[in-house]
Design a protein around this motif. Structure first.
Motif, mmCIF file in Angstrom:
data_model
loop_
_atom_site.group_PDB
_atom_site.id
_atom_site.type_symbol
_atom_site.label_atom_id
_atom_site.label_comp_id
_atom_site.label_asym_id
_atom_site.label_seq_id
_atom_site.Cartn_x
_atom_site.Cartn_y
_atom_site.Cartn_z
ATOM 1 N N PHE A 78 0.852 -1.293 -0.185
ATOM 2 C CA PHE A 78 -0.090 -0.170 0.061
ATOM 3 C C PHE A 78 0.558 1.076 -0.092
ATOM 4 O O PHE A 78 0.048 2.151 -0.666
ATOM 5 C CB PHE A 78 -0.672 -0.409 1.634
ATOM 6 C CG PHE A 78 -2.202 -0.562 0.998
ATOM 7 C CD1 PHE A 78 -2.062 -2.329 0.487
ATOM 8 C CD2 PHE A 78 -3.146 -0.526 1.513
ATOM 9 C CE1 PHE A 78 -3.480 -2.561 0.215
ATOM 10 C CE2 PHE A 78 -5.220 -0.773 0.776
ATOM 11 C CZ PHE A 78 -4.779 -2.036 0.453
ATOM 12 N N ALA A 79 1.875 1.508 0.799
ATOM 13 C CA ALA A 79 2.719 2.371 0.880
ATOM 14 C C ALA A 79 3.485 3.157 -0.478
ATOM 15 O O ALA A 79 3.256 3.805 -1.090
ATOM 16 C CB ALA A 79 4.145 2.295 1.752
ATOM 17 N N GLN A 80 3.807 1.790 -1.090
ATOM 18 C CA GLN A 80 4.310 1.744 -2.282
ATOM 19 C C GLN A 80 3.391 2.431 -3.049
ATOM 20 O O GLN A 80 4.127 3.303 -4.598
ATOM 21 C CB GLN A 80 5.228 0.949 -2.998
ATOM 22 C CG GLN A 80 6.171 0.209 -2.354
ATOM 23 C CD GLN A 80 5.964 -0.469 -1.234
ATOM 24 O OE1 GLN A 80 4.950 -0.653 -1.162
ATOM 25 N NE2 GLN A 80 6.772 -1.038 -0.207
ATOM 26 N N SER A 155 -0.648 18.393 -2.570
ATOM 27 C CA SER A 155 0.363 17.628 -2.547
ATOM 28 C C SER A 155 -0.077 15.336 -2.380
ATOM 29 O O SER A 155 0.949 15.276 -2.784
ATOM 30 C CB SER A 155 1.686 17.619 -2.800
ATOM 31 O OG SER A 155 2.058 17.235 -0.938
ATOM 32 N N GLY A 156 -0.497 15.002 -1.385
ATOM 33 C CA GLY A 156 -0.447 14.638 -0.705
ATOM 34 C C GLY A 156 0.901 13.448 0.300
ATOM 35 O O GLY A 156 1.016 12.489 0.825
ATOM 36 N N THR A 197 -11.479 5.851 10.619
ATOM 37 C CA THR A 197 -10.885 5.507 8.648
ATOM 38 C C THR A 197 -9.345 5.676 9.180
ATOM 39 O O THR A 197 -9.131 7.332 8.574
ATOM 40 C CB THR A 197 -11.794 5.419 7.788
ATOM 41 O OG1 THR A 197 -12.410 4.594 8.493
ATOM 42 C CG2 THR A 197 -11.123 4.777 6.767
ATOM 43 N N TRP A 198 -8.520 5.333 8.782
ATOM 44 C CA TRP A 198 -6.553 5.265 8.583
ATOM 45 C C TRP A 198 -6.329 6.169 9.679
ATOM 46 O O TRP A 198 -5.426 7.501 8.685
ATOM 47 C CB TRP A 198 -6.997 6.040 6.817
ATOM 48 C CG TRP A 198 -7.046 5.332 5.778
ATOM 49 C CD1 TRP A 198 -8.011 4.940 5.233
ATOM 50 C CD2 TRP A 198 -6.030 4.307 5.302
ATOM 51 N NE1 TRP A 198 -7.522 3.723 4.550
ATOM 52 C CE2 TRP A 198 -6.398 3.262 4.648
ATOM 53 C CE3 TRP A 198 -4.434 4.076 5.235
ATOM 54 C CZ2 TRP A 198 -5.584 2.989 3.540
ATOM 55 C CZ3 TRP A 198 -3.591 3.253 5.424
ATOM 56 C CH2 TRP A 198 -4.089 2.202 4.017
ATOM 57 N N GLY A 199 -6.656 6.285 10.495
ATOM 58 C CA GLY A 199 -6.642 6.697 11.580
ATOM 59 C C GLY A 199 -5.225 7.228 11.771
ATOM 60 O O GLY A 199 -4.113 8.066 12.620
ATOM 61 N N ALA A 204 2.470 8.519 4.623
ATOM 62 C CA ALA A 204 2.882 10.057 4.715
ATOM 63 C C ALA A 204 3.691 10.423 5.690
ATOM 64 O O ALA A 204 3.335 9.680 7.209
ATOM 65 C CB ALA A 204 1.200 10.369 4.286
ATOM 66 N N ASP A 205 3.894 11.639 5.891
ATOM 67 C CA ASP A 205 5.321 12.407 6.374
ATOM 68 C C ASP A 205 3.899 12.426 7.933
ATOM 69 O O ASP A 205 4.628 12.555 8.811
ATOM 70 C CB ASP A 205 5.626 13.018 6.197
ATOM 71 C CG ASP A 205 6.942 12.407 4.647
ATOM 72 O OD1 ASP A 205 7.066 11.947 4.993
ATOM 73 O OD2 ASP A 205 6.942 13.888 3.673
#
Length: 587
Positions: A78-80, A155-156, A197-199, A204-205
């Motif tokens: 997922f990270a990639q 920018s994500g 969700t996605w807490g 991401a940084d």
């Protein structure tokens, strides 16, 4: 497990002939999109969704996120994928250019987001929430907060979450107990939030939490809630990341579906209080958060479409390949030869196409609103407000039926996890629950969106549908379908009249009114598509097979879905007497 393919031809047809994309682009000053840029965008989105995100969908289901020493560790791969997603500029599509965005129309973003949600819904929840947070900050935050937080979200580089629910405060946000105490130029936030969700994750940084909490002097109820930005890592004056904030995921929920999306219990203040910054004015947090929630509600409606499309593709492939049954001459046939399998596939196909048409139209109406004159804005805002609960409620409920049919088409194999059909049913089940349950969407529709203006916005919509149906040029084969849809408008008018005459019945009849309107709007747009398909079929270069199929699919939709309108009307007219008649002890 079948491969996912973005239904590009149908999506393009909806953009061109339901939404009138070229006209919209001219209206909002984006002629470059109509002249080919949108094609490139959709092609690239399809490539990333099909080749990168879709293969990770089953991986996420089988190997969900886990909580470790570093916090939440997302599914391998997922990270990639997220890095590729962000570096390609996808989070920036609709954001303003001043913050690094591309300022593209929402309807293009909707088509692109369909790709993400179909290919990997668990993954796509992360950017979906970030998009909503950007909208909330742009609308309500101070210039200083915008300058600090919006650009990295666009920018994500950073992602965002929505923190509403607490152990004792689900849909009843008036019961929120999280506290925010002033301390210089910031606040100390304490409390616990659930279902976030996605807490937490490592993709991401930084993660920016939008948190609802109460100030010490807050009045009771929803009028005493404020909204705060609480970053995972504090941000220094120069924009660099500082120390870890006192906001942590302390556990993960074990869920029916969307296993690749971590649903966290978040604790704020275990070590003295998380530092947060007020968004908007004190005690206006719910209004601020509703900006994000309304954006997310349309996004969840889109998920209903997307997961239904994925389930349909999976079932279609299985029905084409699975040999089952013998003809009189002894030849073996696939499932597609069986009428009842055809019935189920057509329910899936026509339902998906109706959802896509309504979803894209609602999104395009939002684009029109964004560029509207002052005189036009009120009516367009009312239309967007009206569409939102129908998109969220009807589409996510229909997704339950469509994904369940996908399992049924597989027969016994559908009940076996290895075939993959069950995942779509499990993943879809959350959709009528989060971002406001079906019942809450219905209350919003009958209350804020209908009774509050004495039905004016809904009356105007029904009049427009009625006028368009009266002027449609359709082949004789669709005359019966047209009559059914016109009858559906009459039924909707009767349902509205009942609501206005019996406002106390609103909570009892709301869901049925919402479903009635969903089926009606779906039929209206399917017949619009059929009319356009007939017109286009006369051109020398026409794809006659596709265009004829559009007409046949509309015919089926009107025969099999529109009769449900009369059923919902009958339930509405019955009122809620029997609903509340039984003593609570007898349940």
């Amino acid at each position: 497990m079948s491969e996912y393919r973005f239904p590009r031809q149908d999506a393009q047809f909806v953009l061109d002939h339901i939404v009138n994309f070229s006209g919209l682009c001219a209206e909002i000053g984006h002629d470059d999109l109509a002249s080919g840029l949108s094609d490139a965008i959709l092609d690239e989105a399809a490539r990333l969704g099909e080749q990168v995100l879709a293969p990770l969908n089953k991986v996420g289901d089988q190997q969900g996120a886990v909580l470790g020493e570093k916090g939440v560790e997302e599914t391998a791969g997922f990270a990639q994928a997220y890095k590729q997603f962000a570096q390609s500029g996808w989070p920036s599509l609709v954001a303003p250019e001043a913050f690094g965005g591309q300022a593209l129309p929402k309807v293009i973003s909707t088509a692109v987001n369909e790709v993400w949600q179909s290919s990997n819904m668990a993954f796509a929840l992360c950017p979906l929430l970030t998009q909503g947070a950007i909208e909330a900050l742009l609308t309500h935050a101070s210039d200083e907060l915008k300058e600090t937080y919006v650009t990295p979200l666009v920018s994500g580089e950073w992602t965002a979450t929505m923190n509403l629910t607490e152990p004792d405060a689900g849909s009843d946000l008036a019961a929120i107990k999280s506290r925010a105490v002033p301390e210089g130029d910031h606040y100390r936030i304490t409390g616990q939030k659930i279902f976030i969700t996605w807490g937490d994750h490592q993709m991401a940084d930084n993660i920016i939490h939008l948190v609802l909490a109460r100030l010490p002097d807050a009045p009771a109820g929803v009028k005493g809630i404020s909204l705060f930005v609480v970053p995972k890592f504090l941000v220094n004056a120069d924009g660099s990341l500082g120390e870890r904030n006192d906001a942590k995921a302390v556990s993960l929920e074990h869920k029916l579906g969307i296993h690749g999306s971590p649903t966290c219990v978040m604790s704020f203040g275990d070590e003295g209080g998380a530092i947060g910054y007020l968004v908007g004015e004190p005690h206006t947090g719910l209004a601020c958060m509703f900006t994000m929630m309304n954006d997310a509600r349309q996004g969840v409606g889109l998920q209903g479409l997307a997961i239904s499309e994925r389930a349909y593709q999976h079932a279609r492939t299985y029905a084409q390949e699975r040999i089952q049954g013998t003809l009189r001459d002894g030849s073996r046939v696939n499932l597609m030869k069986h009428p009842d399998v055809r019935r189920m596939l057509m329910l899936m196909k026509s339902g998906v196409e109706a959802m896509r048409a309504l979803m894209y139209l609602a999104s395009a109406t939002g684009d029109q609103l964004e560029h509207a004159s002052e005189n036009e804005a009120h009516a367009l805002q009312a239309r967007v407000d009206l569409y939102t609960p129908i998109v969220k409620g009807w589409m996510t409920e229909l997704a339950q039926e469509v994904t369940s049919l996908g399992v049924q088409i597989h027969g016994g194999m559908g009940f076996v996890e290895e075939t993959g059909a069950a995942q779509y049913l499990r993943d879809a089940r959350i959709l009528p629950i989060y971002e406001g349950t079906t019942g809450i969407q219905a209350l919003d529709l009958v209350g804020r969106k209908t009774l509050s203006d004495e039905g004016q916005a809904l009356t105007l919509l029904l009049q427009e549908v009625e006028t368009e149906l009266a002027n449609m040029l359709l082949p004789d084969t669709l005359s019966g379908a047209l009559e059914r849809c016109q009858m559906g408008v009459d039924n909707a008018k009767e349902a509205l009249a009942y609501l206005l005459a019996n406002p106390k019945q609103a909570p009892a009849i709301g869901v049925n009114l919402m479903m009635l309107l969903g089926y009606l709007l779906g039929g209206w747009l399917m017949l619009r598509a059929a009319g356009k398909a007939q017109e286009l079929s006369k051109q020398p270069s026409a794809d006659t097979a596709f265009l004829m199929t559009k007409q046949q699919t509309a015919h089926f939709y009107c025969e099999h879905y529109l009769p449900r309108i009369a059923m919902h009307l009958a339930i509405i007219n019955a009122g809620g007497e029997s609903l509340m008649a039984i003593d609570e002890a007898q349940f």
